[in-house]
Design a protein around this motif. Structure first.
Motif, PDB file in Angstrom:
ATOM      1  N   GLY A   1       1.130  -0.711  -0.058  1.00  0.00           N
ATOM      2  CA  GLY A   1      -0.035  -0.010   0.279  1.00  0.00           C
ATOM      3  C   GLY A   1       0.800   1.465   0.014  1.00  0.00           C
ATOM      4  N   THR A   2       2.324   1.289   0.004  1.00  0.00           N
ATOM      5  CA  THR A   2       3.163   2.312  -0.294  1.00  0.00           C
ATOM      6  C   THR A   2       2.850   3.639  -1.428  1.00  0.00           C
ATOM      7  OG1 THR A   2       4.650   1.455   0.278  1.00  0.00           O
ATOM      8  CG2 THR A   2       5.385   2.938  -0.452  1.00  0.00           C
ATOM      9  N   ILE A   3       2.212   2.795  -2.782  1.00  0.00           N
ATOM     10  CA  ILE A   3       2.082   3.735  -3.497  1.00  0.00           C
ATOM     11  C   ILE A   3       0.489   2.883  -3.741  1.00  0.00           C
ATOM     12  CG2 ILE A   3       1.821   3.066  -5.935  1.00  0.00           C
ATOM     13  CD1 ILE A   3       4.271   4.446  -5.654  1.00  0.00           C
ATOM     14  N   LYS A   4      -0.527   3.852  -4.073  1.00  0.00           N
ATOM     15  CA  LYS A   4      -1.473   3.542  -5.071  1.00  0.00           C
ATOM     16  C   LYS A   4      -2.196   4.582  -6.030  1.00  0.00           C
ATOM     17  CE  LYS A   4      -4.793   1.999  -0.939  1.00  0.00           C
ATOM     18  NZ  LYS A   4      -6.067   2.965  -0.547  1.00  0.00           N
ATOM     19  N   ARG A   5      -2.969   4.320  -6.767  1.00  0.00           N
ATOM     20  CA  ARG A   5      -3.355   4.903  -8.069  1.00  0.00           C
ATOM     21  C   ARG A   5      -4.793   5.902  -7.768  1.00  0.00           C
ATOM     22  NH1 ARG A   5      -1.995  -0.088 -12.339  1.00  0.00           N
ATOM     23  NH2 ARG A   5      -4.072  -0.907 -10.317  1.00  0.00           N
ATOM     24  N   LYS A   6      -4.752   6.088  -9.364  1.00  0.00           N
ATOM     25  CA  LYS A   6      -5.899   7.142  -9.210  1.00  0.00           C
ATOM     26  C   LYS A   6      -7.323   6.095  -9.315  1.00  0.00           C
ATOM     27  CE  LYS A   6      -7.453   9.197 -13.031  1.00  0.00           C
ATOM     28  NZ  LYS A   6      -7.386  10.357 -14.250  1.00  0.00           N
ATOM     29  N   ASP A   7      -7.098   5.280 -10.492  1.00  0.00           N
ATOM     30  CA  ASP A   7      -8.415   4.400 -10.114  1.00  0.00           C
ATOM     31  C   ASP A   7      -8.269   2.800  -9.205  1.00  0.00           C
ATOM     32  OD1 ASP A   7      -7.979   4.498 -12.816  1.00  0.00           O
ATOM     33  OD2 ASP A   7      -6.269   3.033 -13.928  1.00  0.00           O
ATOM     34  N   ASP A   8      -7.473   3.572  -8.204  1.00  0.00           N
ATOM     35  CA  ASP A   8      -8.293   2.768  -6.717  1.00  0.00           C
ATOM     36  C   ASP A   8      -9.157   3.274  -5.738  1.00  0.00           C
ATOM     37  OD1 ASP A   8      -6.109   0.840  -7.204  1.00  0.00           O
ATOM     38  OD2 ASP A   8      -4.555   1.990  -6.080  1.00  0.00           O
ATOM     39  N   TYR A   9      -9.723   4.417  -6.773  1.00  0.00           N
ATOM     40  CA  TYR A   9     -10.817   5.391  -5.752  1.00  0.00           C
ATOM     41  C   TYR A   9     -12.128   5.842  -6.572  1.00  0.00           C
ATOM     42  CZ  TYR A   9      -6.975   5.966  -3.033  1.00  0.00           C
ATOM     43  OH  TYR A   9      -5.789   6.247  -1.954  1.00  0.00           O
ATOM     44  N   LYS A  10     -12.940   5.382  -6.649  1.00  0.00           N
ATOM     45  CA  LYS A  10     -14.097   5.910  -6.890  1.00  0.00           C
ATOM     46  C   LYS A  10     -14.841   6.940  -7.085  1.00  0.00           C
ATOM     47  CE  LYS A  10     -16.599   1.525  -4.576  1.00  0.00           C
ATOM     48  NZ  LYS A  10     -18.516   1.353  -3.933  1.00  0.00           N
TER      49      LYS A  10
END
Length: 588
Positions: free
Chosen positions: A327-336
């Motif tokens: 979970g160190t990195i997240k991207r825009k697609d991980d959010y609704k």
């Protein structure tokens, strides 16, 4: 006998000439001959007073009563890029004998010469620039300073220093010293000043991009901007506890710049709530030859949202499987989508939106309370941070815009304050310290007071109540009733019919970009496509920033673009200027 005959002949000829001169046909011929000489002289004078100075790009027009429309030829904004900048000066005879003419007779030519010389410097193409100046016996040092132009290289250098930590994670020099004063040589050896500049940030220190006091901005603006900067610039990006949110800008068809900014504001809110550093990725509107050096990122137009070190590390981690799993990195697609556009507003500063000053006027009444006050406050803070410092490229776009619109007026002011023998007599004086380090921090000159007006029509009717240009001008008249010295309007609109209607208001000075405009109700996406990527991005951003700097603003809160302009003004010391809107936001 011969002299007598000669005198007699002269007398006879003189009498005959007198009789002919008194005849009506002869008088007509003489008058006609003299009129012909006068008309010929006038025609030649007009020819020699006409000159051209051409660019390719977007131009700015001024239309007013008593002021001739002045254009810089077509399309001036794109002159910044080297690939399509075709800078040419047509050689004319009007300056050849300028130095031999009387000062009283060449004021107009001196104004034109100075205006075009400043323009040659803006073109930023060394061979043509030198050719123009040398042709008229001028040099950079012989030109008076242009009050309406900013030194973009210096500004970028100063801002870069104010936007980065120094060695060992020391804080930027956010002291009470402003702008170039932090670079004053005498302070470099002063131990007290050095210690002051490197002290940890305190509650009293505020970001240098915020203008005005707390009362002149949205509540807590200075504190919030400082805290966002600290959040986005950790001392050690390699700290294993640092997490990132990497997000490209929206690219969906029909998404304008305003929608892209609103979306990124939502992602910044998510990053702060989750204690992540926001990293912006590809910016499709920078996909043009003017932004080649920025690799199609936001950094073409404004300073990046975080440090280069954090960006490089974040992009490196996107290729690391373990970083994704932890979970160190997240991207825009991980959010609704709902989380991005209507998600939680950061509450780390309480609820400062609950005491926004009621300075928005709709239908003659101030709006004190409305729905989505928290989102209005947050988007203003997010956009102010993302646009906190302009790049040299954006600064250059604004320089060209101001020169096209106000250059001639600036030249008249400058020439009225210097030796009337210029350019015959040139005095090169070295700049004093106060000029270089104090006065250089003043904003470029524009004719004030200046009212910015954004008229949104066209396909926007599907989202909000659209009103005619006459209603906007009614609000302008209301402002002028209180401020009778208001005469200047910076007009931004996509509709040609609005530009045409400005001719019905001869008591106002209108300035606007000379680009192709919509006729009818074509979609904004189709209109932008017809302009091309570069023009459809550059000229709206110039209009946006000019609106932020203007003294007054009239727009439509139902337009996201106007909504964001209002937010930038309310975090830029303009709260008490108020905002007159022709409608309310559709979500209020």
């Amino acid at each position: 006998m011969e002299p007598t005959n000669h005198k007699f002949l002269e007398r006879v000829v003189s009498q005959r000439a007198l009789q002919m001169g008194n005849s009506f046909p002869c008088q007509i011929c003489v008058v006609g001959f003299l009129c012909g000489i006068c008309l010929t002289s006038l025609f030649l004078a007009v020819l020699t007073s006409v000159g051209t100075f051409g660019f390719t790009g977007i131009s700015f027009s001024s239309l007013s009563m008593g002021i001739s429309p002045w254009n810089s030829s077509s399309e001036i904004i794109n002159v910044i890029s080297s690939s399509d900048c075709n800078f040419k000066v047509k050689e004319t005879e009007r300056w050849v004998d300028l130095k031999q003419r009387e000062p009283e007779s060449d004021d107009g030519e001196r104004v034109s010469l100075l205006t075009e010389a400043w323009g040659a410097l803006l073109a930023d193409r060394q061979p043509q620039e030198n050719e123009f100046l040398q042709r008229f016996g001028l040099s950079k040092s012989s030109l008076p300073d242009a009050p309406h132009l900013e030194n973009c290289k210096l500004s970028a250098r100063v801002n870069k220093r104010l936007d980065a930590r120094s060695g060992a994670g020391k804080f930027p020099p956010w002291t009470t010293w402003k702008g170039s004063l932090n670079m004053y040589p005498a302070t470099a050896t002063d131990g007290n000043v050095r210690r002051l500049n490197h002290q940890p940030v305190s509650d009293s220190a505020h970001p240098p991009w915020i203008v005005g006091s707390d009362e002149e901005n949205y509540p807590l603006t200075r504190k919030v901007q400082r805290d966002i900067w600290i959040h986005q610039h950790p001392i050690n990006c390699s700290d294993p506890n640092i997490k990132f949110l990497v997000a490209d800008w929206e690219v969906l068809p029909g998404f304008g710049i305003g929608a892209q900014l609103a979306g990124m504001a939502g992602l910044l809110a998510i990053a702060i709530n989750e204690k992540r550093v926001l990293i912006t990725g590809h910016y499709n509107r920078a996909d043009h030859d003017g932004c080649k050096a920025s690799c199609s990122s936001w950094s073409c137009y404004f300073f990046l949202e975080t440090s280069r070190e954090c960006r490089d590390l974040a992009f490196k981690l996107t290729k690391n499987k373990e970083a994704w799993e932890k979970g160190t990195i997240k991207r825009k697609d991980d959010y609704k989508s709902k989380e991005i556009w209507t998600g939680k507003i950061p509450r780390v500063w309480g609820d400062p939106w609950s005491y926004l000053q009621p300075t928005t006027d709709i239908n003659g009444s101030l709006i004190a309370i409305h729905h989505k006050m928290d989102r209005r406050w947050w988007r203003a803070q997010a956009i102010r941070y993302l646009m906190r410092f302009q790049t040299e490229y954006t600064c250059g776009l604004l320089n060209i815009a101001r020169h096209a619109a106000f250059g001639e007026e600036a030249a008249k002011m400058v020439l009225a304050s210097i030796d009337r023998e210029w350019p015959k007599v040139i005095t090169n004086k070295p700049k004093s310290d106060i000029e270089e380090f104090v006065w250089s921090n003043h904003r470029p000159w524009v004719p004030r007071p200046l009212l910015s007006m954004h008229v949104r029509m066209g396909d926007k009717a599907c989202e909000m109540k659209v009103v005619e240009f006459e209603q906007y001008m009614g609000l302008a008249h209301r402002i002028r009733m209180r401020f009778p010295h208001l005469n200047n309007i910076w007009l931004s609109t996509e509709m040609q019919e609005v530009i045409d209607k400005t001719k019905s208001y001869p008591l106002w000075n209108f300035y606007y970009t000379n680009v192709k405009r919509q006729v009818g109700n074509a979609s904004m996406a189709a209109y932008e496509a017809s302009l091309g990527r570069k023009t459809s991005t550059n000229y709206p951003l110039v209009n946006f920033l000019m609106a932020v700097e203007s003294d007054f603003f009239i727009g439509a809160l139902g337009s996201t673009w106007c909504f964001l302009i209002d937010g930038m003004r309310n975090t830029g010391g303009k709260v008490m200027a108020g905002y007159l809107s022709v409608n309310k936001d559709r979500f209020w």
